[in-house]
Scaffold this active site. Structure first.
Site, mmCIF file in Angstrom:
data_model
loop_
_atom_site.group_PDB
_atom_site.id
_atom_site.type_symbol
_atom_site.label_atom_id
_atom_site.label_comp_id
_atom_site.label_asym_id
_atom_site.label_seq_id
_atom_site.Cartn_x
_atom_site.Cartn_y
_atom_site.Cartn_z
ATOM 1 N N GLU A 133 -4.557 -0.213 -9.127
ATOM 2 C CA GLU A 133 -4.580 0.309 -7.765
ATOM 3 C C GLU A 133 -3.794 -0.702 -6.947
ATOM 4 O O GLU A 133 -4.358 -1.655 -6.424
ATOM 5 C CB GLU A 133 -6.013 0.459 -7.235
ATOM 6 C CG GLU A 133 -6.066 1.126 -5.867
ATOM 7 C CD GLU A 133 -5.483 0.287 -4.731
ATOM 8 O OE1 GLU A 133 -4.391 0.650 -4.228
ATOM 9 O OE2 GLU A 133 -6.093 -0.718 -4.354
ATOM 10 N N GLU B 257 3.441 -1.812 -1.768
ATOM 11 C CA GLU B 257 3.054 -3.051 -2.446
ATOM 12 C C GLU B 257 3.775 -3.186 -3.787
ATOM 13 O O GLU B 257 3.282 -3.823 -4.710
ATOM 14 C CB GLU B 257 1.534 -3.098 -2.611
ATOM 15 C CG GLU B 257 0.826 -3.181 -1.274
ATOM 16 C CD GLU B 257 -0.692 -3.303 -1.399
ATOM 17 O OE1 GLU B 257 -1.197 -3.528 -2.519
ATOM 18 O OE2 GLU B 257 -1.356 -3.168 -0.361
#
Length: 187
Positions: A7, A16
């Protein structure tokens, strides 16, 4: 065979560097037949009309002085987390003017992604207006998906329609907005 559970998503699916990190992990740490969970993610953008967002981000009048001219200086180039505006989009009234469009469809199970997959999240094609109105912003949200061996489909979404009863998801990820100039009317 191996399993990678991750995740590493941000407010946008790849903010990210999820694609780069998954490619690196797959190359250095996993057997070629290893499974990745989730196996796929899609970044969406939809054009919305929201008088609340327009009032929150625009200038009107103060003490009889018209300030609308300052709206020409609104940042329409950046995408901004909705929490910066102090809102949860699931609590804001808005209408979708142009249906959600997938601007990045990422196969996390794939062995590598091309640089355009990672950095070039753009859409080239036609969109369909669902109704006439004024576009105030582009709303960005994503969905991560996985299909189990028995065919069960698991999904997690940051779409405001899916987070109405999920304040933690909105606080952790939320959505992104890109404001649109005053002259964007669809009709």
């Amino acid at each position: 065979p191996g399993l990678l559970v991750s995740e590493i998503f941000g407010v946008t699916l790849n903010s990210e560097s999820a694609l780069e990190c998954l490619d690196d992990a797959r190359e250095r740490l996993l057997a070629p037949v290893a499974r990745v969970l989730p196996e796929r993610g899609v970044q969406y953008v939809e054009l919305i009309q929201s008088d609340g967002i327009d009032r929150l981000t625009g200038a009107r009048e103060w003490d009889g002085v018209r300030l609308q001219g300052f709206n020409n200086f609104r940042d329409t180039a950046s995408i901004t987390p909705t929490r910066t505006f102090g809102v949860r989009m699931s609590e804001v009234t808005y209408e979708t003017i142009v249906e959600p469009v997938a601007v990045l469809d990422a196969d996390f199970q794939a062995s590598t992604h091309e640089p355009d997959d990672i950095y070039g999240a753009t859409f080239h094609g036609r969109v369909r207006a669902l109704r006439s109105g004024t576009v105030h912003a582009a709303l960005f949200h994503w969905e991560a998906m996985h299909t189990l061996d028995d065919g069960t489909r698991l999904s997690m979404s940051t779409c405001p329609r899916d987070t109405v009863d999920n304040r933690p998801r909105d606080i952790h990820w939320g959505q992104m907005l890109q404001l649109v100039g005053d002259e964007t009317n669809m009709g």
